[in-house]
Design an enzyme around this catalytic site. Structure first.
Site, PDB file in Angstrom:
ATOM      1  N   CYS A 277       0.816  -1.226   0.000  1.00 58.60           N
ATOM      2  CA  CYS A 277       0.000   0.000   0.000  1.00 58.60           C
ATOM      3  C   CYS A 277       0.844   1.269   0.000  1.00 58.60           C
ATOM      4  CB  CYS A 277      -0.953   0.007   1.182  1.00 58.60           C
ATOM      5  SG  CYS A 277      -1.207  -1.571   1.970  1.00 58.60           S
ATOM      6  N   LYS A 412     -13.236  -4.817   6.506  1.00 58.01           N
ATOM      7  CA  LYS A 412     -12.927  -5.549   5.275  1.00 58.01           C
ATOM      8  C   LYS A 412     -13.883  -6.699   5.040  1.00 58.01           C
ATOM      9  CE  LYS A 412      -9.418  -8.239   7.646  1.00 58.01           C
ATOM     10  NZ  LYS A 412      -8.255  -9.053   7.547  1.00 58.01           N
ATOM     11  N   HIS A 458      -8.277  -1.484  -0.644  1.00 61.55           N
ATOM     12  CA  HIS A 458      -7.224  -2.488  -0.854  1.00 61.55           C
ATOM     13  C   HIS A 458      -7.950  -3.758  -1.271  1.00 61.55           C
ATOM     14  CE1 HIS A 458      -4.403  -0.470   2.179  1.00 61.55           C
ATOM     15  NE2 HIS A 458      -5.576   0.079   2.438  1.00 61.55           N
TER      16      HIS A 458
HETATM   17  C1  TSB Z   1      -4.976  -6.398  -0.229  1.00 62.82           C
HETATM   18  N1  TSB Z   1      -2.773  -4.284   1.998  1.00 62.82           N
HETATM   19  C2  TSB Z   1      -3.684  -5.330   1.700  1.00 62.82           C
HETATM   20  C3  TSB Z   1      -3.757  -5.547   0.182  1.00 62.82           C
HETATM   21  O1  TSB Z   1      -3.863  -4.304  -0.475  1.00 62.82           O
HETATM   22  C4  TSB Z   1      -3.175  -6.628   2.381  1.00 62.82           C
HETATM   23  O2  TSB Z   1      -1.989  -6.853   2.443  1.00 62.82           O
HETATM   24  N2  TSB Z   1      -4.106  -7.421   2.859  1.00 62.82           N
HETATM   25  S1  TSB Z   1      -3.813  -8.811   3.626  1.00 62.82           S
HETATM   26  O3  TSB Z   1      -2.925  -8.593   4.704  1.00 62.82           O
HETATM   27  O4  TSB Z   1      -5.094  -9.374   3.972  1.00 62.82           O
HETATM   28  O5  TSB Z   1      -3.114  -9.778   2.613  1.00 62.82           O
HETATM   29  C5  TSB Z   1      -3.700 -10.052   1.374  1.00 62.82           C
HETATM   30  C6  TSB Z   1      -3.896 -11.543   1.178  1.00 62.82           C
HETATM   31  O6  TSB Z   1      -2.650 -12.200   1.258  1.00 62.82           O
HETATM   32  C7  TSB Z   1      -4.745 -12.247   2.221  1.00 62.82           C
HETATM   33  O7  TSB Z   1      -6.106 -12.085   1.936  1.00 62.82           O
HETATM   34  C8  TSB Z   1      -4.300 -13.685   2.077  1.00 62.82           C
HETATM   35  O8  TSB Z   1      -5.034 -14.339   1.071  1.00 62.82           O
HETATM   36  C9  TSB Z   1      -2.858 -13.561   1.621  1.00 62.82           C
HETATM   37  N3  TSB Z   1      -1.873 -13.878   2.686  1.00 62.82           N
HETATM   38  C10 TSB Z   1      -1.720 -13.220   3.852  1.00 62.82           C
HETATM   39  N4  TSB Z   1      -0.717 -13.758   4.563  1.00 62.82           N
HETATM   40  C11 TSB Z   1      -0.228 -14.778   3.832  1.00 62.82           C
HETATM   41  C12 TSB Z   1       0.830 -15.734   4.020  1.00 62.82           C
HETATM   42  N5  TSB Z   1       1.576 -15.721   5.114  1.00 62.82           N
HETATM   43  N6  TSB Z   1       1.052 -16.651   3.052  1.00 62.82           N
HETATM   44  C13 TSB Z   1       0.306 -16.659   1.925  1.00 62.82           C
HETATM   45  N7  TSB Z   1      -0.680 -15.794   1.694  1.00 62.82           N
HETATM   46  C14 TSB Z   1      -0.949 -14.863   2.618  1.00 62.82           C
HETATM   47 ZN    ZN Z   2      -2.993  -2.657   0.693  1.00 62.28          ZN
END
Ligand code: TSB
Ligand code: ZN
Length: 586
Positions: A277, A412, A458
């Protein structure tokens, strides 16, 4: 699969079985000390300190045998209540129980223990009446578990098990567990050479093999095309940022525990980024924007690093290095509803294209009491939360609400899926954010000439390519649709001497139409090669012998069927091209 925690009777039985396990371990390993043995969704476990001894899965049958012996003995399970002082005296040689008792408040907790034969354990209960009732159980696995879940503490040994009221239920459950193991993406990932890990690279840092990379590229192409059509602009940005960037965004204060430590280079201090972001905020801020330019949709397939606990990383489902199918949508307040709706539609369309049915929407809201995690502006939160609800209702989507699960910057919508093994995870996410644009002082010039702050959405449709691939391998049991299959056609010449040349010729023809083909020219029996083709889950297997060569045709067998069809190569190519274009699910 049965959720033991949700069934009161089974919960009690499993809890009693945990005590039976502890008693048997104590018989076999007299030096054993016990921490806690709770009931969980999957059955029960007990965390045990065995000093320098260790229990492996090979030892489990012996422990089970001892448990059966105790059960047959049929001792009653008797409850005693005691004062804190008595409890401290009774368990004085057991530092773990002393730790538990010391933290108990006599005023609101009754301290109780349960005795069965020669074994007494501190426990709230309730339990079954006699050990005789605990008959149909199985110890499932062992693992390490830090005392109190803190990696600075001693590693204890955790033994998992499950117990049922009768043998049929137990066997049925074990069968389901076996099936889940088969469906586990870590097994499929290995069998189909999709990814690997190596400790030299690190925990939670899988390497994508050519087959996996091929799948991932298809996923990228798929969503890139869809997003381009929807007006997204894709960018590339570095996977590090300075600490100051993350201080500006607020991640440093709110998300630091999930980040790798910083590194100093010359006069700059960098972190591996956990989210994209802030980079996208800066791209927005790079130009002046008018109200007419909005929404601006900045997308990126962006590599992120998160410090996930080593015990929590799992295949490619939960990793420390991941690639998000990320985008940040910069919108005017009056566009939130419309834009959010478009994201929900994109999620629904995508899931439909992939034939995904097993998922649930979850609306994550703030906990109004938690002023530390969530920025304090009730009006903003209420407005955002209501907007999300409105769109979901308008779309007729079923959803649950989860209080206290929102991101620190806003509410969210998450899509939750259940992996073959382990608890639910989030796949897609769509998050409203009224905070970050303010922190980065983003603006646009509104129709009245005034400077306004945009709202950010997001969103990640696949979540990460890592997690989505893990989920989809499990959802399909590795039987990927043609367009996603790393190898689409496997050709088996009936006899290498006579048919290999024809096989190579067909291969070239298919490849000229961008179809991914292999020729199995090993000197093995036809039946063996056919079975291998099934194991590799290749959608189409061609069998080419005299008949096919003489008539300039091919015979194919579709994965999962027993019959072969004979058609011309042109018809076969047209069939495959259509299935690839339509993304046919079969
Ligand atoms: C959507 N800033 C927001 C972005 O703009 C964001 O980072 N959201 S999040 O933290 O929810 O992460 C986005 C997605 O990444 C989650 O919905 C999940 O599907 C995936 N994710 C999160 N952590 C992990 C992980 N450790 N390993 C694999 N996928 C992951
Ligand atoms: Zn984001």
């Amino acid at each position: 699969m049965k959720n033991i925690k949700e069934d009161e009777k089974l919960s009690i039985l499993n809890h009693s079985c945990a005590h039976l396990l502890a008693q048997a371990v104590k018989h076999l390993y007299p030096e054993a000390k016990f921490w806690v043995g709770p009931v969980v969704e999957e059955g029960f476990y007990y965390d045990i300190d065995l000093g320098d001894k260790s229990i492996t899965e090979e030892d489990l049958p012996l422990i089970e045998k001892e448990m059966k012996k105790i059960s047959k003995d049929g001792k009653r399970i008797v409850r005693h209540e005691l004062s804190k002082e008595e409890a401290l005296e009774m368990f004085k040689d057991d530092p773990y129980k002393i730790d538990l008792i010391s933290r108990m408040d006599e005023k609101d907790t009754v301290i109780s223990c349960y005795t069965q034969g020669d074994f007494t354990d501190l426990c709230r209960g309730p339990h079954v009446d006699t050990v005789k009732e605990i008959k149909h159980f199985k110890l499932l696995k062992t693992s390490g578990a830090y005392w109190k879940g803190d990696s600075n503490n001693k590693m204890l040994q955790r033994i998992y098990g499950i117990c049922f009221e009768n043998e049929e239920d137990l066997n049925e459950h074990l069968k389901l567990l076996e099936e889940a193991k088969e469906r586990d993406h870590r097994k499929i990932g290995k069998d189909l050479s999709i990814f690997m890990s190596n400790d030299l690279v690190g925990k939670g840092m899988p390497l994508w093999l050519p087959n996996g990379a091929l799948i991932r590229k298809q996923l990228e192409n798929y969503i890139y095309e869809k997003e381009q059509k929807l007006g997204y602009k894709h960018v590339y940005t570095p996977c590090v940022g300075t600490v100051d960037l993350y201080k500006t965004s607020g991640h440093w204060d709110h998300y630091k525990d999930n980040m790798f430590p910083s590194m100093k280079v010359e006069d700059e201090e960098f972190v591996l980024r956990p989210m994209n972001c802030p980079h996208h905020m800066l791209i927005y801020a790079n130009e002046l924007h008018s109200y007419r330019d909005l929404p601006i949709r900045i997308g990126e397939f962006a590599t992120d690093f998160r410090y996930e606990a080593s015990g929590a990383v799992k295949g490619i489902e939960r990793v420390r290095c991941m690639c998000q199918n990320d985008a940040h949508l910069f919108v005017r307040p009056d566009q939130i509803g419309d834009e959010f709706k478009k994201v929900v539609k994109l999620i629904l369309d995508t899931y439909n294209d992939f034939g995904i049915k097993n998922y649930k929407f979850r609306l994550s809201l703030r906990d109004p009491e938690d002023k530390e995690k969530y920025f304090n502006d009730d009006d903003m939160w209420n407005e955002a939360e209501n907007k999300l609800r409105e769109v979901l209702n308008e779309y007729g989507c079923e959803y649950t609400e989860a209080i206290g699960e929102a991101a620190f910057y806003g509410p969210k919508l998450d899509v939750e899926v259940k992996p073959a093994v382990g608890p639910e995870v989030t796949l897609s996410t769509c998050q409203l954010d009224f905070l970050l644009p303010k922190r980065f002082e983003l603006s646009y010039i509104d129709s009245d000439g005034a400077k306004k702050t945009p709202v950010v959405i997001h969103r990640a449709i696949f979540g990460t390519f890592d997690r989505f691939t893990a989920f989809y391998l499990e959802e399909t049991k590795g039987l990927l649709p043609l367009w996603l299959s790393p190898m689409q056609v496997n050709i088996i010449p009936v006899n290498n001497e006579y048919h290999l040349e024809y096989a190579d010729c067909i291969k070239k023809e298919l490849e000229s139409h961008n179809i991914r083909v292999s020729v199995d020219d090993r000197e093995e029996k036809l039946g063996y090669k056919m079975r291998e083709s099934v194991i590799k889950k290749t959608p189409y297997t061609l069998i080419l012998g005299d008949k096919e060569k003489d008539t300039n045709t091919i015979s194919y067998r579709l994965r999962g069927t027993e019959s072969t069809e004979n058609i011309t190569i042109e018809d076969f190519i047209n069939k495959l091209k259509k299935e690839i274009k339509d993304k046919t699910i079969f």
